[in-house]
Scaffold this active site. Structure first.
Site, mmCIF file in Angstrom:
data_model
loop_
_atom_site.group_PDB
_atom_site.id
_atom_site.type_symbol
_atom_site.label_atom_id
_atom_site.label_comp_id
_atom_site.label_asym_id
_atom_site.label_seq_id
_atom_site.Cartn_x
_atom_site.Cartn_y
_atom_site.Cartn_z
ATOM 1 C CE1 TYR A 81 -9.843 -31.657 -7.304
ATOM 2 C CE2 TYR A 81 -7.462 -31.743 -7.061
ATOM 3 C CZ TYR A 81 -8.723 -32.045 -6.594
ATOM 4 O OH TYR A 81 -8.858 -32.734 -5.413
ATOM 5 C CG ASP B 155 -3.933 -24.370 -7.945
ATOM 6 O OD1 ASP B 155 -2.795 -24.749 -7.600
ATOM 7 O OD2 ASP B 155 -4.971 -25.030 -7.737
ATOM 8 C CE LYS C 143 -0.596 -32.425 -6.739
ATOM 9 N NZ LYS C 143 -1.695 -31.905 -7.498
HETATM 10 C C1 LIG Z 1 -3.064 -31.511 -6.681
HETATM 11 C C2 LIG Z 1 -3.656 -30.179 -6.896
HETATM 12 C C3 LIG Z 1 -4.345 -29.495 -5.889
HETATM 13 C C4 LIG Z 1 -4.706 -30.130 -4.583
HETATM 14 O O1 LIG Z 1 -3.593 -30.453 -3.815
HETATM 15 P P1 LIG Z 1 -3.770 -31.579 -2.674
HETATM 16 O O2 LIG Z 1 -2.443 -31.562 -1.978
HETATM 17 O O3 LIG Z 1 -4.074 -32.855 -3.407
HETATM 18 O O4 LIG Z 1 -4.884 -31.164 -1.801
HETATM 19 C C5 LIG Z 1 -4.741 -28.195 -6.122
HETATM 20 N N1 LIG Z 1 -4.491 -27.593 -7.294
HETATM 21 C C6 LIG Z 1 -3.847 -28.228 -8.287
HETATM 22 C C7 LIG Z 1 -3.573 -27.502 -9.563
HETATM 23 C C8 LIG Z 1 -3.432 -29.550 -8.147
HETATM 24 O O5 LIG Z 1 -2.865 -30.189 -9.160
#
Ligand SMILES: *Cc1c(COP(=O)(O)O)cnc(C)c1O
Length: 437
Positions: A151, A246, A274
Site C-alpha cells: 500500500y 516506501d 507517520k
Molecule cells: C500509511 C501508509 C501510506 C499512506 O500514508 P497516509 O498518511 O495514510 O496517506 C503509504 N505507504 C505506506 C507503506 C503506509 O503504511
C-alpha cells in the site's frame, strides 16, 4: 487481568456512531476504522496516555494500534505535546518559511544518509504520489512496478492490487481509477524477484521505478526475504530504473535510518510519513540532491502545498525525532516486541490453533491459520473470521488491536514488560477459548 472489571458499556460510542453515520460516509474518515472486518462498531476514543487509550464510555485499553504507526513514543508524549503547544502560541500556519521545517528536514537527512534533501508534504499518500511523478520525470519513462498487497496511499497509480483497507475490503483495485492510469502500473509478487524481473521483460525501457514497502506492513507484516531488496536494487540498476522505498511505516520504526539502514540497501527515492509527524499530518519524500533539484522551484517537476511544512506538524515531528536520537529505543523495542511475538506464537501452539506471528523490529502481525507468511498468497490464507473473533474478545478484555487481519500491530516506547506479559496471558486465554468455541 481484565482491564475493565466493571461491565463494559459502549453506550456512548454506539450513540455517537449513529450520529457519525449521518454526517460521514460509513461514520468514518478512513475505511478500516469502521470495524467492518471484525464486526461490531467502532469505539470512540476520548484520550490516550502512553500505551493506554480511554473511550468515551470510560473503558481503558492497552493500545497496539498506535494511530497506525506514528506513535512510536506512545500517546501524548510530554515533550511532543509541549513542542506543539509552544508552536501553537506562535501561530498555526504562515504559508512561508520558518525554522522548524528546516530543522525537521535536517533531522531526517542526518539519520538517513541516502537522502540529501527532502520535500515535506502532508501525508504519506501525497509523498508517494509526488515521488513517482519525480521518478517519471527524471527517467522520462511512464511505467511503475508495484507489488501486490503493498500500500502506498490512495493515489490512482497505487490503487491497483493495493493492501491495507483495500485488501481487507476485498477491493484491492478501486473503481474510479482510469484504466489508462492503471495500465502504467505493472504488478509483481512481493518477495518474488523473478516476478519483478518479468515486469521488465517486455518493455524494460518504459519502467521509471520500482516502488516497494521494504518490510510489507499492509498485508500484515511480511519481512523481505534474504536478497529480495538487494535483488531489486540490482534489477533497477540493470534497467536504468529508480528504486523507491516506501518507508512511511518503517522510517524511524525499524531503525533510525529505516529499512534502508536495517537491510543495507540504498534506494534512489524514499517516501516517509507517520513517525516523522509524531501524530500530526506530515509526509516527506527525498533522495539525492541531483534528483531533488528536478522539483519546482529549481526544476520543472511541479509539487506544492498550502500547509506543507506546517509549523505545528513539524514541531511534533521534530520533537519525536529528537527523542529517538537522544535515546535510540530500537534494541529495547525489538526485545519487547520479540517477547510479544514469541508469547503469541506459544499461545497459538498451546491452544492447538495453526498460525504464525511475523515481526520486524516493533511491527508485528499474528496470522491465523497459515503456518508461515512470506507472500501475499500465504497472507491471504489467513482465517479472517478467526481473527475477528480474537479481536472482539481482546477488545472486550481491554486490548486495542488494529481492527483487521492484514495490518501491523505497533509496540511503542511507552509499553512496558508488564504490558507485554499481560497481553500474552490474555491472548493465551482467549485463543484457548476460541478453539473450544
Ligand atoms: C500509511 C501508509 C501510506 C499512506 O500514508 P497516509 O498518511 O495514510 O496517506 C503509504 N505507504 C505506506 C507503506 C503506509 O503504511
Amino acid at each position: 487481568m481484565n482491564q475493565n472489571p466493571k461491565k463494559t458499556s459502549l453506550l456512548r460510542s454506539r450513540k455517537l456512531y449513529e450520529r457519525a453515520c449521518r454526517a460521514l460516509p460509513g461514520g468514518v474518515n478512513s475505511p478500516v476504522r469502521a470495524f467492518a472486518a471484525v464486526g461490531g462498531q467502532p469505539i470512540f476514543v476520548e484520550s490516550g496516555q502512553g500505551s493506554i487509550v480511554f473511550d468515551i464510555d470510560g473503558n481503558r485499553y492497552l493500545d497496539y494500534l498506535g494511530s497506525w504507526g506514528p506513535l512510536i513514543l506512545g500517546h501524548a508524549h510530554r515533550r511532543v505535546v509541549e513542542a506543539v503547544r509552544q508552536a501553537a502560541t506562535r501561530g498555526l500556519s504562515f504559508g512561508t518559511c520558518h525554522a522548524t521545517e528546516v530543522e525537521l528536514a535536517e533531522a531526517i537527512v542526518r539519520n538517513m544518509p541516502h537522502l540529501q534533501q527532502v520535500r515535506l508534504v502532508n501525508s504519506g499518500t501525497e509523498a508517494a504520489m509526488a515521488a513517482i511523478r519525480l521518478a517519471r520525470a527524471a527517467t522520462g519513462r511512464s511505467r511503475i512496478v508495484k507489488f501486490k498487497g503493498c500500500y502506498h496511499g490512495h493515489a490512482d497509480s497505487f490503487l491497483v492490487e493495493a493492501g491495507s483497507g483495500a485488501l481487507t475490503f476485498g477491493a484491492p483495485s478501486s473503481p474510479g481509477v482510469a484504466t489508462a492510469v492503471a495500465a502504467d502500473t505493472l504488478l509483481a509478487e512481493y518477495n518474488d524477484l523473478a516476478s519483478a524481473e518479468a515486469c521488465f521483460r517486455t518493455d524494460g525501457q518504459a519502467v521509471a521505478c520500482v516502488i516497494v514497502e521494504p518490510v510489507a506492513g499492509n498485508m500484515g507484516v511480511v519481512p523481505p526475504a534474504p536478497g529480495f531488496l538487494a535483488g531489486l536494487r540490482a534489477l533497477c540498476d540493470r534497467h536504468g530504473a529508480l528504486l523507491v522505498f516506501d518507508e512511511v511505516i518503517t522510517g524511524f520504526r525499524v531503525a533510525q535510518g529505516g529499512a534502508a539502514e536495517l537491510f543495507g540497501v540504498r534506494p534512489d527515492l524514499t517516501v516517509l510519513g507517520k513517525i516523522i509527524g509524531g501524530g500530526l499530518p506530515v509526509g516527506a519524500f527525498g533522495g539525492s540532491r541531483e534528483l531533488m533539484r528536478e522539483l519546482a522551484p529549481l526544476g520543472p517537476v511541479y509539487q506544492a502545498g498550502t500547509l506543507s511544512g506546517n509549523p505545528l506538524a513539524c514541531a511534533a515531528g521534530l520533537a519525536t525525532l529528537r527523542e529517538l536520537e537522544k535515546a535510540p529505543p530500537y534494541p529495547r523495542l525489538a526485545e519487547l516486541s520479540k517477547r510479544l511475538a514469541e508469547g503469541l506464537r506459544a499461545a497459538l501452539v498451546a491452544a492447538g490453533l495453526p498460525g504464525c506471528c511475523n515481526r520486524t523490529g516493533s511491527m508485528l502481525t499474528l496470522f491465523f491459520n497459515p503456518r508461515q507468511v512470506r507472500s501475499l498468497r500465504e497472507a491471504r490464507n489467513a482465517d479472517c473470521e478467526q481473527f475477528a473473533a480474537f479481536h472482539r474478545a481482546m477488545l472486550k478484555s481491554g486490548y486495542y488491536l488494529p481492527p483487521a487481519q492484514f495490518e501491523s500491530w505497533f509496540v511503542s516506547t511507552a509499553h512496558t514488560q508488564k504490558d507485554i506479559e499481560r497481553t500474552v496471558d490474555m491472548a493465551a486465554d482467549i485463543l484457548r477459548n476460541l478453539n473450544l468455541g
